[in-house]
Scaffold this motif. Sequence first.
Motif, short mmCIF file in Angstrom:
data_model
loop_
_atom_site.label_atom_id
_atom_site.label_comp_id
_atom_site.label_asym_id
_atom_site.label_seq_id
_atom_site.Cartn_x
_atom_site.Cartn_y
_atom_site.Cartn_z
N ASN A 104 0.79 -1.17 -0.17
CA ASN A 104 0.07 0.09 0.08
C ASN A 104 0.85 1.21 0.14
N TYR A 113 4.84 7.28 -1.29
CA TYR A 113 3.74 7.20 -2.16
C TYR A 113 2.75 6.21 -1.46
N THR A 114 1.44 6.58 -1.66
CA THR A 114 0.51 5.77 -1.18
C THR A 114 -0.51 5.20 -2.55
N ASP A 116 -3.26 4.39 -4.77
CA ASP A 116 -4.80 5.00 -5.14
C ASP A 116 -5.64 4.10 -5.72
N GLU A 117 -5.08 3.26 -6.75
CA GLU A 117 -6.05 2.39 -7.65
C GLU A 117 -5.05 1.36 -8.38
N TRP A 137 -0.75 -0.28 -11.05
CA TRP A 137 -1.17 0.19 -9.97
C TRP A 137 -0.52 1.49 -9.90
N ASP A 138 -1.46 2.45 -9.39
CA ASP A 138 -1.06 4.16 -9.35
C ASP A 138 -0.81 4.67 -7.87
N TYR A 139 -0.02 5.16 -7.64
CA TYR A 139 0.49 5.76 -6.36
C TYR A 139 0.55 7.31 -6.50
N TYR A 140 0.11 8.03 -5.21
CA TYR A 140 0.48 9.33 -5.12
C TYR A 140 1.15 9.75 -3.89
N GLU A 144 -0.53 14.82 -3.55
CA GLU A 144 -0.87 14.41 -4.94
C GLU A 144 -0.51 15.32 -6.12
N THR A 147 3.50 11.24 -8.93
CA THR A 147 2.69 10.08 -9.15
C THR A 147 3.78 9.04 -9.18
#
Length: 178
Positions: A104, A113-114, A116-117, A137-140, A144, A147
């Motif tokens: 995560n 980075y966390t 997102d989807e 997998w996308d992180y922000y 925000e 990326t």
Amino acid sequence: MGWFGKKNKKEELDPLKDLVLSKLKVGYLVDYDMKTWEVTEYNTYDWDDGDISYEWELKSGNDVAYLELEDDDEPEWILAKKISFKSLGQGVRKFIRENDDPPNMIQYEGVEYTIDEGSGGYFCKGGGKERIEFLYWDYYDLSEEKTLTIEQWGEDKFEAAVGIYVEEYQFTNILPGL
């Protein structure tokens, strides 16, 4: 057709309609961040949710960047650069193998980075009909504004990229290729 024949409309270029960021073509030139970039590839992504996004590979000298356009209610532009997947740490690949998903949270170059989807999609080189399936997998980061994306191609091929959100007005002097 003589001297007064019609011109071929395909050859005419309307600088107000055709020389905009969303209509870049391979060979076009565009200025960003005090550099001139050449469009060297154009690709599309067909996502599992039915959305389509667009990607242009840009080169300036030895620098390579990827300009991405997602039109989710309003256009979102991301400028990304590929990074070595290994630079995310050995634990990420192992975590994905064991859990079918990445962790995560990922740290890269001091930025946290966390996730997102994540989903599946199809990569279409040149915007063509051939579709190559992959997962992403996308992180922000916390703001925000940055990326990080992980892509999985097949069973064990992974790629990663980091990027920033950009605005269309930051790109200037769009010119068609020779």
